[in-house]
Design an enzyme around this catalytic site. Structure first.
Site, PDB file in Angstrom:
ATOM      1  N   LYS A  43     -31.414  12.846 -17.936  1.00 32.60           N
ATOM      2  CA  LYS A  43     -31.154  13.895 -17.312  1.00 32.60           C
ATOM      3  C   LYS A  43     -32.145  15.056 -17.411  1.00 32.60           C
ATOM      4  O   LYS A  43     -32.670  15.584 -16.689  1.00 32.60           O
ATOM      5  CB  LYS A  43     -29.771  14.144 -17.605  1.00 32.60           C
ATOM      6  CG  LYS A  43     -29.250  15.283 -16.426  1.00 32.60           C
ATOM      7  CD  LYS A  43     -27.546  15.500 -16.520  1.00 32.60           C
ATOM      8  CE  LYS A  43     -26.874  14.605 -16.163  1.00 32.60           C
ATOM      9  NZ  LYS A  43     -25.305  14.806 -16.331  1.00 32.60           N
TER      10      LYS A  43
ATOM     11  N   ARG B  30     -23.870  18.929 -20.689  1.00 32.58           N
ATOM     12  CA  ARG B  30     -23.810  17.950 -20.055  1.00 32.58           C
ATOM     13  C   ARG B  30     -24.355  16.804 -21.082  1.00 32.58           C
ATOM     14  O   ARG B  30     -25.778  17.253 -21.671  1.00 32.58           O
ATOM     15  CB  ARG B  30     -24.307  17.709 -18.833  1.00 32.58           C
ATOM     16  CG  ARG B  30     -23.646  18.121 -17.482  1.00 32.58           C
ATOM     17  CD  ARG B  30     -24.442  17.873 -16.348  1.00 32.58           C
ATOM     18  NE  ARG B  30     -23.871  18.155 -15.074  1.00 32.58           N
ATOM     19  CZ  ARG B  30     -23.937  19.179 -14.338  1.00 32.58           C
ATOM     20  NH1 ARG B  30     -24.755  20.243 -14.699  1.00 32.58           N
ATOM     21  NH2 ARG B  30     -23.119  19.274 -13.154  1.00 32.58           N
TER      22      ARG B  30
ATOM     23  N   GLY C  84     -20.425   8.220 -15.409  1.00 28.17           N
ATOM     24  CA  GLY C  84     -19.095   8.644 -15.739  1.00 28.17           C
ATOM     25  C   GLY C  84     -18.670   8.229 -17.116  1.00 28.17           C
ATOM     26  O   GLY C  84     -17.198   8.231 -17.301  1.00 28.17           O
TER      27      GLY C  84
ATOM     28  N   MET D 219     -19.931   9.690 -20.011  1.00 32.72           N
ATOM     29  CA  MET D 219     -20.046  10.846 -20.811  1.00 32.72           C
ATOM     30  C   MET D 219     -19.306  12.020 -20.323  1.00 32.72           C
ATOM     31  O   MET D 219     -18.979  11.999 -19.096  1.00 32.72           O
ATOM     32  CB  MET D 219     -21.369  10.961 -20.911  1.00 32.72           C
ATOM     33  CG  MET D 219     -22.273  10.006 -21.539  1.00 32.72           C
ATOM     34  SD  MET D 219     -21.712   9.263 -23.208  1.00 32.72           S
ATOM     35  CE  MET D 219     -21.825  10.967 -24.268  1.00 32.72           C
TER      36      MET D 219
ATOM     37  N   ARG E  85     -32.252  11.417 -10.401  1.00 38.43           N
ATOM     38  CA  ARG E  85     -32.608  10.082 -10.889  1.00 38.43           C
ATOM     39  C   ARG E  85     -32.711   9.176  -9.955  1.00 38.43           C
ATOM     40  O   ARG E  85     -32.583   9.163  -8.843  1.00 38.43           O
ATOM     41  CB  ARG E  85     -31.564   9.920 -11.658  1.00 38.43           C
ATOM     42  CG  ARG E  85     -30.033   9.634 -11.185  1.00 38.43           C
ATOM     43  CD  ARG E  85     -28.980   9.495 -12.108  1.00 38.43           C
ATOM     44  NE  ARG E  85     -27.691   9.467 -11.371  1.00 38.43           N
ATOM     45  CZ  ARG E  85     -26.370   9.542 -11.875  1.00 38.43           C
ATOM     46  NH1 ARG E  85     -26.367   9.587 -13.500  1.00 38.43           N
ATOM     47  NH2 ARG E  85     -25.345   9.599 -11.288  1.00 38.43           N
TER      48      ARG E  85
ATOM     49  N   HIS F  42     -16.153   7.343  -8.717  1.00 38.08           N
ATOM     50  CA  HIS F  42     -16.324   6.460  -9.836  1.00 38.08           C
ATOM     51  C   HIS F  42     -16.354   5.108  -9.482  1.00 38.08           C
ATOM     52  O   HIS F  42     -16.994   4.193  -9.856  1.00 38.08           O
ATOM     53  CB  HIS F  42     -15.251   6.911 -10.735  1.00 38.08           C
ATOM     54  CG  HIS F  42     -15.433   6.099 -12.130  1.00 38.08           C
ATOM     55  ND1 HIS F  42     -14.369   4.846 -12.166  1.00 38.08           N
ATOM     56  CD2 HIS F  42     -16.083   6.168 -13.234  1.00 38.08           C
ATOM     57  CE1 HIS F  42     -14.689   4.308 -13.275  1.00 38.08           C
ATOM     58  NE2 HIS F  42     -15.872   5.269 -14.009  1.00 38.08           N
TER      59      HIS F  42
ATOM     60  N   GLU G 232     -31.337 -31.904 -27.787  1.00 35.77           N
ATOM     61  CA  GLU G 232     -30.003 -31.336 -28.043  1.00 35.77           C
ATOM     62  C   GLU G 232     -29.381 -31.426 -29.298  1.00 35.77           C
ATOM     63  O   GLU G 232     -28.423 -30.559 -29.728  1.00 35.77           O
ATOM     64  CB  GLU G 232     -28.953 -31.485 -26.753  1.00 35.77           C
ATOM     65  CG  GLU G 232     -28.588 -32.954 -26.629  1.00 35.77           C
ATOM     66  CD  GLU G 232     -27.662 -33.371 -25.455  1.00 35.77           C
ATOM     67  OE1 GLU G 232     -26.879 -32.652 -25.304  1.00 35.77           O
ATOM     68  OE2 GLU G 232     -27.857 -34.571 -25.066  1.00 35.77           O
TER      69      GLU G 232
ATOM     70  N   SER H 177     -36.122 -32.215 -22.103  1.00 34.55           N
ATOM     71  CA  SER H 177     -35.348 -31.228 -21.650  1.00 34.55           C
ATOM     72  C   SER H 177     -34.360 -30.566 -22.559  1.00 34.55           C
ATOM     73  O   SER H 177     -33.335 -31.319 -23.111  1.00 34.55           O
ATOM     74  CB  SER H 177     -34.532 -31.742 -20.330  1.00 34.55           C
ATOM     75  OG  SER H 177     -33.758 -30.723 -19.621  1.00 34.55           O
TER      76      SER H 177
ATOM     77  N   GLY I 157     -31.428 -29.214 -23.995  1.00 37.36           N
ATOM     78  CA  GLY I 157     -30.075 -29.022 -24.008  1.00 37.36           C
ATOM     79  C   GLY I 157     -29.235 -27.903 -24.810  1.00 37.36           C
ATOM     80  O   GLY I 157     -28.795 -28.115 -25.724  1.00 37.36           O
ATOM     81  N   THR I 158     -29.502 -26.677 -24.212  1.00 36.73           N
ATOM     82  CA  THR I 158     -29.050 -25.446 -25.269  1.00 36.73           C
ATOM     83  C   THR I 158     -27.781 -25.340 -25.566  1.00 36.73           C
ATOM     84  O   THR I 158     -27.258 -24.595 -26.335  1.00 36.73           O
ATOM     85  CB  THR I 158     -29.927 -24.300 -24.777  1.00 36.73           C
ATOM     86  OG1 THR I 158     -29.500 -24.025 -23.329  1.00 36.73           O
ATOM     87  CG2 THR I 158     -31.457 -24.369 -24.891  1.00 36.73           C
TER      88      THR I 158
ATOM     89  N   ASP J 286     -25.320 -27.875 -26.149  1.00 37.59           N
ATOM     90  CA  ASP J 286     -24.956 -28.436 -27.394  1.00 37.59           C
ATOM     91  C   ASP J 286     -25.935 -28.281 -28.572  1.00 37.59           C
ATOM     92  O   ASP J 286     -25.509 -28.282 -29.792  1.00 37.59           O
ATOM     93  CB  ASP J 286     -25.152 -30.140 -27.236  1.00 37.59           C
ATOM     94  CG  ASP J 286     -23.928 -30.832 -26.592  1.00 37.59           C
ATOM     95  OD1 ASP J 286     -23.051 -30.097 -26.315  1.00 37.59           O
ATOM     96  OD2 ASP J 286     -23.814 -31.857 -26.597  1.00 37.59           O
TER      97      ASP J 286
ATOM     98  N   CYS K 186     -32.273 -27.351 -19.319  1.00 39.78           N
ATOM     99  CA  CYS K 186     -31.097 -27.467 -18.503  1.00 39.78           C
ATOM    100  C   CYS K 186     -29.891 -27.224 -19.155  1.00 39.78           C
ATOM    101  O   CYS K 186     -28.723 -27.313 -18.538  1.00 39.78           O
ATOM    102  CB  CYS K 186     -31.063 -29.108 -18.215  1.00 39.78           C
ATOM    103  SG  CYS K 186     -30.731 -30.097 -19.428  1.00 39.78           S
TER     104      CYS K 186
ATOM    105  N   TYR L 144     -40.301 -26.168 -16.479  1.00 38.53           N
ATOM    106  CA  TYR L 144     -39.461 -25.532 -15.756  1.00 38.53           C
ATOM    107  C   TYR L 144     -38.207 -25.203 -16.252  1.00 38.53           C
ATOM    108  O   TYR L 144     -37.938 -25.457 -17.459  1.00 38.53           O
ATOM    109  CB  TYR L 144     -38.963 -26.788 -14.751  1.00 38.53           C
ATOM    110  CG  TYR L 144     -38.375 -27.872 -15.218  1.00 38.53           C
ATOM    111  CD1 TYR L 144     -37.081 -27.951 -15.446  1.00 38.53           C
ATOM    112  CD2 TYR L 144     -39.157 -28.912 -15.594  1.00 38.53           C
ATOM    113  CE1 TYR L 144     -36.399 -29.108 -15.985  1.00 38.53           C
ATOM    114  CE2 TYR L 144     -38.638 -29.954 -16.447  1.00 38.53           C
ATOM    115  CZ  TYR L 144     -37.282 -30.052 -16.525  1.00 38.53           C
ATOM    116  OH  TYR L 144     -36.610 -31.249 -17.142  1.00 38.53           O
TER     117      TYR L 144
END
Lengths: 873, 873
Positions: free
Chosen positions: A22, A92, A101, A103, A336, A454, A744, A763, A765-766, A768, A830, A850
Site C-alpha cells: 500500500k 492503515r 481484510g 489487518m 494495487r 469480505h 520410492e 519414476s 514415488g515421492t 512412499d 508419479c 516428466y
C-alpha cells in the site's frame, strides 16, 4: 542511522518490501501526479524492530514518526488536535503482500473533545464532525482497545430506536453527542481509563495495534495458507484524512479496471455517497455500481476513468483502486494489482498480450498455476439444474459450483468437514474470524455485502464458489437456520450454490466437467511452447485417461493395477489367489483374473493412443484384499468354499506389524512370481489386440514397485522379459516395451547406479519415499503432525509439499547416479507431489523428463512447468 | 593356451587360488624336499570352466590331464591299469579355503579286474590288493556313482558274519573276492551298467565328481556359513597312491604340530596301523595317540617329529599334517594351517610371538575376531556341577558348555531350535548331512570318533561345545533314545555337556562367566595398542555395565531407558503417565517415576566411573507399555481406577498402522515434553549424587532418538538444556553434559549438516536405519526374507550384516555432512552391527570414533578394530 519512516513523496513502487504494497503504491501515485492525500509510511523494518525489541516502539522511531507528523502538519496547514482546523489521519496496515481484510484500519485519528469542535468549525458541518468522532471512538476501541464492537452497535441502535430514525445518516448532532458520551462510558468501564484524548498518544497506540495485528491469529492463518513468510512484517501508513462522509457531495468507492470475475475490459466496482472508508467493502449498506457515478457526478467519473486507465497502463496490470470524493474532489487512497478469479486472470493476461501491454512470458507468469484449480472443477449439470428448485439468487461473487450441508459458523463447519462432509458456510456476512470455515467449505453464501465484500474477495482468492449479498434469505446464526419465503433451512440441510450465476438451489446437485475456453487454450499453448517437462497423468481407468488427455496429458505416468483388483466381479478370484496354498491353485485363480486385466489394459491403451503408458505392477500387501472382520470372513469362506477356521488363520497370518514396510511391492513377485506374470501377460495381450484392431502401437512401460536392491529388479526383469516375449513370440505383432522401476525406497535412490543397470526409466514415488525418508507413516502421523505444524518444525505437511531438503536430496542423488550408469535413462515423478507447482519447479531443476499428476491438475502442471523454465532462466 | 594342470613340482604355496590349499601345500612340501608321493593338480580355473561349459570337462583339459598322467607313469615307473605293476592314484578335492569333510575323496583309483592282479603281484600281497579293490569300488560307488553306502556295508557285514570274523582285517582273499563280486552286482543293478573298468574313464569320472561336489548342498551351506565365495571353485589333486593298509608295518595318521584345543606346544594327533586314508578321521576304528608311534616305529616317529618342526617353521603357523607309512617309509599327504579353538589360537599366536616366529601384528591377524565368541561365553558353575549327576565322559572335542534338550537328527533339532529351544545334537557319529543341526545346536555329543573326527573338527571351527567318542552311550537314532547304564534318555530330555572336560551331565546346569586368561589379556592389550576406534557397550543396567567394563568397555554407547520402564514396580506409573488426559496428570505420574529413574542412573554411573555414558531418551511408541488384551485392560482399569471403557478407548486410540513409523522417539517429546524433562532431571540428579558421594565426574551424553528434522532437535535441545540447567543451578555441583542424536532416520543422515548445528555427537542406529533405508520391517521381513536369501538377493540378513552399499552410503553422507558443520563432532555406532567385525572395519574406514556393542562382544570389537587398522594400512 537507519531510516524507519518515509514520507509518501520519498518512495516509489519498487520499495514494496520496505514500505509494504500500500505504501509503495501511494508513493508511486504521488510520483506520477495523482491526487493522493499526503502522509508517511512507517516501514516493515520498524515492525520487525518492534518485535525484536520485545513489542515496543523504540524512542528513535517515535521521534522519526513525530518529525514526519510535523512535516505533514506543515504540508496540510492543519495541526494535530487543533481547536480550529485539526489534522486528522488514517492509520492503515500495509503488508508486503496484500492480505485483504486481515489487518486493521483506523480512520479519523486525531479527534478528541477539542478537535471535534475544530473539525466542525473548519468544515462548517457539525453533524459530520460528531459523526466522525463517533466512528473514530468505535473503531479505535475495537481495534486498539479490544472492546467488543457489539457494545457500541447496541448504543447506536438504541439511540436510533429512541429517536425513531432508520439510517445512521438520520441521526442529529445531539443524537451523536449522546452516543459519544455513552461510547466513552463503555471505554472507561472496559479499560478502567478514559478514552485517550492526546492525538499523539492515539497515533502511537494505533501504530502499535497495527504492528500487533501482524501476529493475530487470523493473520497467521492467512500467511500460513498463502505461504507468506512471518519475517516480512507490515508497514503502517499514516495519511491525512479526506472525507467521503462530508455530505451528499462526498462519497467513497472501490473499483477494478477490469472485471475481476470474468476479466472483461470494463470498469467494475461500487461506490456509496456520504460514506466513509470501510462502509463500501464492509457490506453494511448496499452500494451502487460504479457506472452510476457517471450520472451522479459526471466530471468526477470522467476523472476517475482517466486515472484508472493511467494506472493500468502504468502498472501493466489490472488495478484495484480505492477512492474518496470530498466535496466533489477525487482522492485516491490505494491502488494495487487486483485480485481476480482464474478465469479473469487468464482473460486479462491474454487480452493484455493482444493489446500489446505485456508479452507472452509475462502473461504466463501472471497466472499462479494453483489458481487454475478453480477452472478445472466441475459445474452443475444443466439438466439437473432445471429440475431442481431455485430458491433465490445472490451476487455471483466467486465462480464455481458447490453442493453441501449448510453450517452457520466456522467451528461447526470445520468439525463436519473433518468428518468428511461436503459443506456450505452460510453467514449474514463474513469476517476474518470465518477464514478457517471458508477454507474448509465447498462454498459460501452470505446475506449481505457486495462483490467486493469480505466474503467475495476472500472466496475469489481461494478459488472458492461464493454467492454474496443474497438479501432474500433471513439468516438466524444463533438458532442455526435461515428462512426464505416461509421455508426453513436448518443446519445440515443440503444446499447448492452456483458461483457463476449467483443462483441458490435447495438440495444436492450433480456436477459436470468444466469447459475450457479459448483464452485458456491459448495460454496453455503458450505454456506448452515454453516448458520442457512432459506432463503425464496418474490414471487407473479409461475414463480418467480420457479426462487426462482432454486436459493435455502426454502419457500415463502411473497406472495402478491394484484398484482393478477390487472390482466386485474380480475380488473373489483375487482372494482365491491370495489364499492359494500352492502354485497350481494360485495359477488357477490368476487365470480367472487374466481376461479382466486384459480388458482393463485395452481400455486404457485405446484411450491413450500412442502416448506412453506406464503400468505399475501390483503393489499393496495382499492382506489389503482380504476381509477384516469375522462376519466378512464367514461370508467369504462360503463364497470360496474354504473353512472359516482355515480362512481366519490365513487372514491372521497375513497381518503385519508394519504393513508399509512389509510384504508388498516387488517383494510379492519375489515370493509369488505368478502374479506379475499374469499381469505382464495381460498387458502384452492387450497391446497385441489394440495393435491388431485399432492399429495403435502401444508405448508400454512396465514399472516395478518398491525396488530396494538391484538384484530384485534383475530377477523381476528377467521374469517380465521371458513372460512378455513368450506372448509376443506366439503372436504376429512386434510389441515393444520398456522396463523400469519406482524409486520410492531410500536404498533405491542411494544405489540408483546399480539399479539403473536393469531399469530403462525411474519414476519417483515421492509418497512412499517421503514416508521412508522421514520414517513417518502417513496413516499415523496425524497423532503428532498438528504439534509439528504448531511448533513450525515444518511449515507444510511433507506429503503435500515436497521436502526438497531431505527427500529432494535423495531424488538428486538418484538422478545423478542413474544417469551415470545410463545417460538416456528416462526420469519422472508419479507421487502426488507431481501436481504441485513448487515440486514441478524442483523436478525441472534436477533434470527430470516428466511429471505425472491427477487428470484435473494437468493444466496446473503444464503452466507450472512453463513457470519453471522462466523462473530458472 | 591356458594351463589347467600342474605337476606338484611346478607349484608352490603361494599358488593357493589356482591349485587350492591342498595342491599348493603338496607342491610346497616337494619344493622343500619332503617325501610326498608325486602327482598333479587340476586347477580351480578348470573347475570354473567345467561349470561355464555346462558341467563338462573340455577336451583340452582332458588332454592335459592325460599328458600329466603319462608323466606320472614315467615318474613312478608304473602304468595305469597295468597287469604287472599298476599305477594307482588318489583323487582329492582341494578348495582354496579349507572345507573339512565337505568334499569327496577317492583312493586306489586305477584298480580293475586286471590291475588288481598286477597290484597283488607288485606288492606280493594278494589280500591287500583285493582289500584295496574292495575299498575302491565302495568309495567310487558312493562318491561318483551316488549309490547308498549302506548297501555295501550290508554285504561286508554279511560276509563277516558268515565267515565269523570280527574285524575287516580278518577277512581272507576269498572273502574279499566274494565281496567284490557282490559289490559289482549292486553297481550293475543300481546304474544299469557294469562297474567302469577303464582306469582313464574312472579318473575323469572322479574328477567330474569332485567338481560336481563343489555345488552339493552341504558345500553350499558350508560356504554360506563361512563366507566363501562361490566363484572360488575347487582344484582336484591326483596323486600316486601309497598304502597304509599294506600290513602291520604300514599305517596312516593325522597330527597337529600343537594342541588345537589348548594351543599347548606338543605334537597332537592320532594314527592307525594297517589302515588307509579316511579311516582315521572317519572315526570308525578308534585310533592311537601320536606319541604311541614312538614305541611302534621309533625311527619313523623321529622323522615325523622333524618334518613337523620343519613345516611349522616354514609356514610360521601350527600345521595339520596327514601322513601315511608304507612299509616303514613315511609319506606326507597333506599339510595345512591347523584349525584350532579360539583359546588355542590365542595361545599359539602369543607363544609364537614369544618364540620370535611371528610379530605382534601377525599374531593379532591370526585370530578371527568372531572366533573369540567361544571364549566369551559362560561355563558351568562348579558348585552346581558337583551336585548334578555326571553320567559319562567322552573326548573334550571342542570347549565350552552346553545345556539343552536332546535331539537325534538335524531336522528335529532345527525345528525345536526355531521354536526357541536350547538343544543338544546326539549322534552315533556326525557327517556333513548334520551341518545344519550342528549350527543350530548348543552342543554336540557323539558316541564314536576321535578328536579329529568330523564332529570334533567342525564343532571347533564353529566354536561350539562338543563331546566326541563317548563310547559308553548306546545311541538308537531310529527310536530317538540313548541308553547308558540301563538309563534311557529320550528326545527332549535335558543334557549338559562340558566341552573342556568331556563330561556329560543329566539335566540342566547353570552357567558362569568365562575367565579371561593371561595370553588373552596379552593379545587384547596388543590389539588395544594398535586400534584407533574406541569400544563402548550397549548396556541398560549396572550389571551389564560392570560386565562390559570387565571385557574392556571404554564407555556406554547406548543406554536405553525404556527397559527401565517395564519393571514391575514402575509399570503402573508408566501407564498412568500414558493415559493421562492433561499435563498435570502426566506430571503426577512422571514424578512417581523420577526416583526410580534416578536410582537406575546412579547404578550405571557408578559402574562406569568417569567413562562416557550415552543415555538415550525414551524411544518406543507409548502403546508398547499398555496391556493388549481385554483381560489385562480390565486388571489395569482396576489398578489405576480408570473405567474399562475409557481405558479400552485409550488403548485402541494409541494403536498404529505402522508403529515403526509412528508416534515414537523424539516425536513423543514434541507432543509430551514432560517425559524427557523427567528423564533429564533424573540423570542430572543422579550425576550430582554420584559426584557428591563418590566424587565421580560423570561423563554424561544425552541422546535424542529418531531425529529426522533439525528443528526437532533444536526444540528438544532447548528443553534438555533448560531442564538440566535448572537442576544444576539448584545444586552446588558443576555437572557437564553433551547433547547429541541418533542417526537412524534416512532424512537425518541426508541433512546431517543441519542437524549437527544442534548435536555434539551422532550415533548411528543402524537397526532402524536399515529398516527405513530398505523399507523393511524387521518384524515382518520373515515372510519373504527366506526367499530373498535363496535367490541370493542378499547373502546375509541386512540386520546381521551391515549393508555397506545402501545404509553405509547414508552413514558416509552423514559423517561428511556432520563434520562439515562441526569438525569435532563425535561419531559412533550403537546398532547391533557395532559388534560385527565387518561393520567395525567399515566404521573405521569412514572415520567414526567409536563402536558400541553388547558386553560379550567387546573383546571381538577390540580385536576387530585392531584388524581394521592393519587391514587399512
Amino acid at each position: 542511522m537507519k531510516k524507519y519512516v518515509y514520507a509518501f513523496h520519498e518512495g516509489n513502487k519498487e520499495m514494496k518490501s520496505l514500505l509494504g504494497g500500500k505504501g509503495a503504491n501511494l508513493a508511486e501515485m504521488i510520483k506520477i501526479g495523482l491526487p493522493v492525500p499526503p502522509g508517511f509510511t512507517v516501514t516493515t523494518e520498524a515492525c520487525n524492530k518492534y518485535y525484536d525489541d520485545g513489542q515496543k516502539i523504540s524512542q528513535d522511531i517515535i521521534d522519526e514518526i513525530f518529525c514526519h507528523l510535523h512535516e505533514l502538519e506543515n504540508n496540510t496547514q492543519k495541526r494535530f488536535g487543533d481547536y480550529n482546523n485539526p489534522l486528522l489521519v488514517s492509520v492503515r496496515s500495509g503488508a508486503v503482500v496484500s492480505m485483504p481484510g486481515m489487518m486493521d484500519t483506523i480512520l479519523n485519528l486525531g479527534l478528541n473533545d477539542e478537535s471535534v469542535i475544530g473539525l466542525a468549525k473548519a468544515t462548517g458541518n457539525e453533524r459530520f464532525a460528531y459523526d466522525s468522532y463517533r466512528r473514530f471512538i468505535q473503531m479505535f476501541s475495537d481495534v486498539v482497545l479490544n472492546i467488543q464492537k457489539y457494545k457500541f452497535d447496541n448504543i447506536l441502535e438504541k439511540e436510533k430506536r429512541s429517536s425513531k430514525v432508520q439510517l445512521d445518516t438520520d441521526l442529529t448532532v445531539d443524537n451523536l453527542k449522546n452516543i459519544i458520551k455513552e461510547y466513552k462510558k463503555i471505554v472507561k468501564k472496559e479499560t478502567k481509563k478514559a478514552f485517550p484524548q492526546e492525538p499523539k498518544k492515539q497515533l502511537l497506540m494505533a501504530i502499535e495495534a497495527v504492528f500487533g495485528s501482524w501476529n493475530n491469529a487470523r493473520a497467521i492463518i492467512y500467511r500460513d495458507i498463502n505461504d507468506i513468510p512471518n519475517h516480512y512484517g507490515t508497514a503502517v501508513n499514516v495519511q491525512s484524512m479526506v472525507f467521503g462522509n462530508m455530505g451528499e457531495k462526498s462519497g467513497t468507492g472501490v473499483a477494478f479496471t477490469r472485471n475481476p470475475a470474468t476479466g472483461e475490459k470494463k470498469l467494475f466496482g461500487e461506490f456509496l455517497m456520504n460514506a466513509q472508508g470501510e462502509d463500501v467493502v464492509a457490506g453494511i449498506r448496499t452500494p451502487q455500481p460504479i457506472c452510476e457515478l457517471k450520472n451522479t457526478m459526471p466530471k468526477v467519473y470522467e476523472q476517475f476513468v482517466n486515472v484508472a486507465n493511467l494506472l493500468e497502463k502504468h502498472y501493466k496490470d489490472m488495478q484495484d483502486i480505492e477512492f474518496t470524493i470530498e466535496n466533489e474532489k477525487l482522492y485516491l487512497l490505494q491502488t494495487r494489482n487486483g485480485k481476480r478469479t482464474a478465469a479473469a486472470a487468464i482473460n486479462i493476461a491474454v487480452d493484455m498480450v493482444e493489446e500489446n501491454i505485456i508479452d507472452k512470458e509475462t502473461a504466463i507468469m501472471r497466472i499462479e498455476p494453483a489458481q487454475l484449480d478453480q477452472l478445472l472443477h466441475p459445474t452443475f449439470e444443466e439438466e439437473a439444474m432445471q429440475k431442481i428448485e431455485k430458491i433465490t439468487q445472490g451476487l455471483p461473487a466467486s465462480p464455481g459450483a458447490a453442493t453441501g450441508r449448510i453450517y452457520f459458523n466456522a467451528n461447526d463447519l470445520v468439525k463436519a468437514a473433518n468428518e468428511g462432509e461436503m459443506t456450505i458456510l452460510v453467514r449474514l456476512e463474513t469476517s476474518p474470524e470465518d477464514i478457517e470455515g471458508m477454507v474448509a467449505a465447498q462454498g459460501i453464501l452470505t446475506a449481505r455485502g457486495g462483490m467486493t465484500s469480505h466474503a467475495a474477495v476472500v472466496a475469489r482468492g481461494m478459488g472458492k464458489c461464493c454467492v454474496a449479498g443474497c438479501g432474500e434469505i433471513k439468516v438466524d446464526e444463533i438458532n442455526k437456520v435461515f428462512k426464505i419465503d416461509g421455508k426453513i433451512f436448518k443446519e445440515g440441510d443440503y444446499l447448492s450454490l452456483d458461483g457463476n450465476t449467483g443462483n441458490v438451489y435447495a438440495g444436492k446437485l450433480p456436477t459436470k466437467e468444466p469447459e475450457l475456453s479459448g483464452n485458456f487454450a491459448k495460454l496453455m499453448s503458450w505454456a506448452d511452447e515454453i516448458r520442457t517437462l512432459k506432463i503425464r497423468t496418474n490414471a487407473d481407468t479409461p475414463k480418467d485417461a480420457l479426462t487426462a488427455v482432454k486436459f493435455g496429458a502426454e502419457g500415463i505416468g502411473l497406472c495402478r493395477t491394484e484398484h482393478m483388483f477390487f472390482k466386485e466381479e474380480r475380488i473373489p478370484a483375487v482372494r482365491q489367489m491370495i489364499i492359494a496354498q500352492n502354485v497350481e491353485e494360485r495359477m488357477k485363480a490368476l487365470n480367472k483374473l487374466l481376461p479382466f486385466q486384459k480388458e482393463d489394459f485395452i481400455g486404457i491403451f485405446e484411450a491413450m493412443g500412442e502416448r506412453p503408458v506406464t503400468v505399475r505392477l501390483l503393489d499393496p500387501p495382499l492382506h489389503e484384499f482380504l476381509p477384516n472382520n469375522d462376519e466378512d470372513i464367514k461370508i467369504l469362506s462360503k463364497q470360496i468354499n474354504v473353512s472359516y477356521n482355515t480362512l481366519k488363520e490365513i487372514v491372521e497370518d497375513l497381518k503385519e506389524f508394519n504393513p508399509m514396510l512389509g510384504h508388498r511391492g516387488c517383494r510379492l513377485a519375489i515370493t509369488y512370481p505368478e502374479i506379475y506374470q499374469m499381469q505382464v501377460r495381460a498387458m502384452i495381450m492387450a497391446a497385441i489386440q489394440v495393435k491388431k484392431q485399432k492399429n495403435i502401437h502401444v508405448q508400454l512401460e512396465i514399472m516395478v514397485p518398491l525396488i530396494g536392491h538391484e538384484k530384485e529388479l534383475e530377477i523381476i526383469k528377467k521374469l517380465i522379459v521371458s513372460t512378455a516375449n513368450e506372448v509376443i513370440e506366439n503372436s504376429d505383432e512386434n510389441i515393444v516395451y520398456k522396463i523400469g522401476t519406482m524409486i520410492e525406497v531410500p536404498r533405491a535412490a542411494l544405489t540408483a547406479d546399480d539399479i539403473a543397470k536393469h531399469a530403462e526409466f525411474f519414476s519417483f514415488g515421492t509418497n512412499d519415499l517421503t514416508q521412508m525418508t522421514y520414517a513417518f507413516s502417513r496413516d499415523d502421523a496425524g497423532r503428532f503432525i498438528g504439534e509439528y505444524r504448531k511448533k513450525e518444525i515444518f511449515k507444510k505437511d511433507p506429503f503435500q509439499r515436497l521436502d526438497k531438503i531431505g527427500v529432494g536430496k535423495l531424488m538428486e542423488i538418484a538422478t545423478q547416479l542413474g544417469k551415470r550408469t545410463r545417460s538416456d535413462i528416462k526420469l519422472g515423478i508419479c507421487g502426488e507431489h507431481g501436481g504441485d507447482p513448487e515440486a514441478i519447479d524442483f523436478c525441472h531443476k534436477i533434470g527430470l523428463h516428466y511429471v505425472s499428476c491427477s487428470p484435473y491438475r494437468i493444466p496446473i502442471a503444464r503452466l507450472a512447468a512453463a513457470h519453471a523454465v522462466i523462473n530458472n532462466k
